[in-house]
Design a protein around this motif. Structure first.
Motif, PDB file in Angstrom:
ATOM      1  N   MET A   1     -21.291   5.875  26.205  1.00 33.86           N
ATOM      2  CA  MET A   1     -20.960   7.268  25.941  1.00 33.86           C
ATOM      3  C   MET A   1     -21.057   7.619  24.466  1.00 33.86           C
ATOM      4  O   MET A   1     -20.594   6.866  23.610  1.00 33.86           O
ATOM      5  CB  MET A   1     -19.534   7.532  26.443  1.00 33.86           C
ATOM      6  N   GLY A   2     -21.675   8.761  24.158  1.00 36.38           N
ATOM      7  CA  GLY A   2     -21.721   9.237  22.789  1.00 36.38           C
ATOM      8  C   GLY A   2     -21.962  10.731  22.734  1.00 36.38           C
ATOM      9  O   GLY A   2     -22.903  11.235  23.359  1.00 36.38           O
ATOM     10  N   PHE A   3     -21.105  11.461  22.011  1.00 35.07           N
ATOM     11  CA  PHE A   3     -21.230  12.910  21.873  1.00 35.07           C
ATOM     12  C   PHE A   3     -21.147  13.271  20.393  1.00 35.07           C
ATOM     13  O   PHE A   3     -20.415  12.652  19.621  1.00 35.07           O
ATOM     14  CB  PHE A   3     -20.119  13.633  22.634  1.00 35.07           C
ATOM     15  N   SER A   4     -21.886  14.306  19.999  1.00 33.85           N
ATOM     16  CA  SER A   4     -21.889  14.705  18.587  1.00 33.85           C
ATOM     17  C   SER A   4     -20.624  15.452  18.205  1.00 33.85           C
ATOM     18  O   SER A   4     -20.181  15.378  17.054  1.00 33.85           O
ATOM     19  CB  SER A   4     -23.113  15.562  18.291  1.00 33.85           C
ATOM     20  N   ASP A   5     -20.022  16.160  19.137  1.00 31.17           N
ATOM     21  CA  ASP A   5     -18.818  16.935  18.846  1.00 31.17           C
ATOM     22  C   ASP A   5     -17.610  16.004  18.792  1.00 31.17           C
ATOM     23  O   ASP A   5     -17.314  15.312  19.779  1.00 31.17           O
ATOM     24  CB  ASP A   5     -18.601  17.994  19.925  1.00 31.17           C
ATOM     25  N   PRO A   6     -16.885  15.933  17.686  1.00 35.19           N
ATOM     26  CA  PRO A   6     -15.762  15.007  17.572  1.00 35.19           C
ATOM     27  C   PRO A   6     -14.688  15.208  18.642  1.00 35.19           C
ATOM     28  O   PRO A   6     -14.137  14.225  19.159  1.00 35.19           O
ATOM     29  CB  PRO A   6     -15.207  15.284  16.169  1.00 35.19           C
ATOM     30  N   ALA A   7     -14.392  16.458  18.962  1.00 38.21           N
ATOM     31  CA  ALA A   7     -13.360  16.707  19.962  1.00 38.21           C
ATOM     32  C   ALA A   7     -13.786  16.184  21.338  1.00 38.21           C
ATOM     33  O   ALA A   7     -12.985  15.576  22.066  1.00 38.21           O
ATOM     34  CB  ALA A   7     -13.050  18.200  20.036  1.00 38.21           C
ATOM     35  N   ARG A   8     -15.056  16.400  21.687  1.00 43.72           N
ATOM     36  CA  ARG A   8     -15.545  15.901  22.974  1.00 43.72           C
ATOM     37  C   ARG A   8     -15.611  14.376  22.963  1.00 43.72           C
ATOM     38  O   ARG A   8     -15.307  13.729  23.969  1.00 43.72           O
ATOM     39  CB  ARG A   8     -16.918  16.485  23.265  1.00 43.72           C
ATOM     40  N   MET A   9     -16.001  13.787  21.821  1.00 45.81           N
ATOM     41  CA  MET A   9     -16.034  12.326  21.725  1.00 45.81           C
ATOM     42  C   MET A   9     -14.639  11.750  21.925  1.00 45.81           C
ATOM     43  O   MET A   9     -14.460  10.744  22.612  1.00 45.81           O
ATOM     44  CB  MET A   9     -16.598  11.926  20.360  1.00 45.81           C
ATOM     45  N   ARG A  10     -13.653  12.391  21.352  1.00 41.56           N
ATOM     46  CA  ARG A  10     -12.279  11.915  21.519  1.00 41.56           C
ATOM     47  C   ARG A  10     -11.841  12.036  22.982  1.00 41.56           C
ATOM     48  O   ARG A  10     -11.186  11.143  23.516  1.00 41.56           O
ATOM     49  CB  ARG A  10     -11.343  12.709  20.596  1.00 41.56           C
ATOM     50  N   ARG A  11     -12.201  13.159  23.633  1.00 43.81           N
ATOM     51  CA  ARG A  11     -11.857  13.300  25.054  1.00 43.81           C
ATOM     52  C   ARG A  11     -12.521  12.206  25.883  1.00 43.81           C
ATOM     53  O   ARG A  11     -11.926  11.680  26.831  1.00 43.81           O
ATOM     54  CB  ARG A  11     -12.284  14.680  25.571  1.00 43.81           C
ATOM     55  N   GLY A  12     -13.755  11.872  25.532  1.00 48.16           N
ATOM     56  CA  GLY A  12     -14.447  10.827  26.260  1.00 48.16           C
ATOM     57  C   GLY A  12     -13.784   9.472  26.102  1.00 48.16           C
ATOM     58  O   GLY A  12     -13.643   8.710  27.077  1.00 48.16           O
ATOM     59  N   LEU A  13     -13.360   9.156  24.886  1.00 44.30           N
ATOM     60  CA  LEU A  13     -12.655   7.892  24.662  1.00 44.30           C
ATOM     61  C   LEU A  13     -11.316   7.867  25.401  1.00 44.30           C
ATOM     62  O   LEU A  13     -10.939   6.857  26.005  1.00 44.30           O
ATOM     63  CB  LEU A  13     -12.430   7.685  23.166  1.00 44.30           C
ATOM     64  N   ALA A  14     -10.609   8.985  25.368  1.00 48.71           N
ATOM     65  CA  ALA A  14      -9.319   9.048  26.060  1.00 48.71           C
ATOM     66  C   ALA A  14      -9.502   8.885  27.569  1.00 48.71           C
ATOM     67  O   ALA A  14      -8.737   8.162  28.229  1.00 48.71           O
ATOM     68  CB  ALA A  14      -8.624  10.378  25.748  1.00 48.71           C
TER      69      ALA A  14
END
Length: 424
Positions: free
Chosen positions: A16-29
């Motif tokens: 998983m990898g997203f450019s938007d930091p907020a979406r990246m954090r949601r993905g990790l969570a």
């Protein structure tokens, strides 16, 4: 990782990898909260992979999408905000990138407080562009030695060889095993003491089991003072287009991991053949792979000892082990420095990846899928396995056969999907 393995749990991981930091954090969570034993992933974008930070800046300024997390362009504080409260001993986060010249990436991930990444001087060079192999070897040596310095501050850096995934498909298992083991030894000589070795699911389940056992045996010989584990990659080639076919293939990969006692698996989703998957699709794949592996591990191995199911040693006459060991020994006999040995091996054709068009790959080997579904050598070129390989002489592989081989898994599992319902 070791605690999860000793408890009988397969660790599952998305790409998983997203450019938007907020979406990246949601993905990790979401990954951390999945109903499975998970580790997180920051997959970087393709501009960062090739060092084009100016293109990343422009894309971020214009708000145009990029296909991963640009760790080099974001500040240390930004990335630490993404990781805060998520990343830690109970939830490692690995940086995945695909760079042949990764020093800028290593600098950025170390600044951000991360200590796990992957790749290799061969596996992140030959498939991804035209960077000269000698440049990649120098960069990976420099980067690995920088990474190893984390040990001086009490942090154990972890590096995973991508060598078991060369070109994704149509690379006979013995060559995948050899490159993965050689890259692991390369990391070891650079001071890394926590390593994982990879193997990508191929076209025949029993051949894959044999390959993982061979990989374990070689690493036990080459890395005696190293903590290492095996990671299985769900098939890296042309993927099924149906949801049922995708789940069936992922299930086979999870069963392979369970049967071989592998510690970790990289999953793929139902969206693989169509687009970048959503967070929800990634979580569904993680949970499905975990459930399948747990069910497989609970079934007694019919006609096999416990060592067979838990990744015990291969038969001494294993075809894959015999070929892989011959490749590794021939390469290591070329030079005391593993990086130089790899360069000489490709120059002489001792390592030669089928259908790879990189200028530093000799390109004299070919492979094919036989009538049972096994990957075999059609011709071995200058590989030092002529006396032991199950090659078919100088068998010519036609363009039609090559196309059929490239789509073999996709067709097999999509055809099966028409006969089987989606998993419940």
């Amino acid at each position: 990782m070791r605690a999860a393995h000793e408890a009988g749990r397969l660790v599952v991981q998305p790409r998983m990898g997203f450019s938007d930091p907020a979406r990246m954090r949601r993905g990790l969570a979401a990954t951390r909260n999945a109903r499975a034993t998970t580790v997180g992933t920051l997959t970087l974008d393709s501009y960062t992979r090739v060092g084009d930070t100016a293109a990343v800046d422009e894309a971020l300024r214009l708000g145009t999408g990029i296909n991963g997390y640009p760790i080099v362009n974001y500040s240390r504080e930004q990335t630490r905000e993404v990781l805060a409260g998520l990343h830690g001993p109970g939830f490692p986060v690995q940086v995945r990138h695909g760079s042949a010249k990764p020093f800028h990436i290593f600098e950025a991930l170390v600044r951000a407080g991360l200590s796990a990444t992957e790749g290799g001087p061969v596996s992140y060079c030959l498939p991804y562009g035209r960077t000269p192999l000698d440049q990649s070897v120098r960069e990976w040596d420099r980067s690995s030695r920088l990474f190893s310095q984390l040990r001086e501050s009490g942090v154990e850096p972890h590096l995973e060889s991508f060598g078991g995934c060369m070109l994704g498909q149509l690379c006979p298992p013995s060559l995948l095993v050899a490159i993965s083991a050689l890259e692991a030894l390369f990391f070891h000589r650079c001071g890394i003491r926590s390593i994982s070795v990879s193997y990508a699911q191929q076209t025949h389940p029993e051949q894959d089991v044999e390959a993982v056992a061979a990989l374990r045996a070689l690493c036990a010989r080459l890395l005696p003072d190293t903590v290492w584990h095996v990671v299985i990659y769900t098939y890296m080639g042309v993927y099924p287009t149906t949801d049922a076919g995708s789940y069936a293939l992922l299930g086979e990969a999870a069963r392979l991991a369970a049967r071989t006692g592998s510690e970790r698996i990289i999953v793929k989703t139902v969206a693989e053949s169509r687009r970048i998957p959503t967070i929800e699709e990634n979580v569904a794949a993680l949970e499905y792979a975990s459930d399948v592996a747990a069910a497989e591990a609970a079934v007694p191995a019919l006609g096999a000892g416990a060592g067979d199911r838990q990744g015990g040693g291969p038969r001494p006459d294993s075809q894959t082990y015999t070929e892989a060991a011959a490749l590794v020994d021939a390469v290591l006999n070329l030079h005391d420095d593993v990086g130089q040995a790899l360069l000489l091996a490709f120059k002489r054709g001792y390592l030669d990846v089928p259908y790879c068009v990189h200028p530093d790959n000799m390109g004299r080997t070919r492979s094919f899928i036989d009538g049972t579904g096994r990957l075999r050598w059609a011709t071995t070129g200058a590989l030092p396995i002529g006396r032991v390989a199950e090659a078919s002489g100088n068998r010519r592989v036609t363009s039609r056969e090559l196309l059929d081989a490239l789509t073999y898994i996709q067709r097999t599992f999509d055809d099966e999907a028409f006969r089987s319902p989606l998993p419940g």
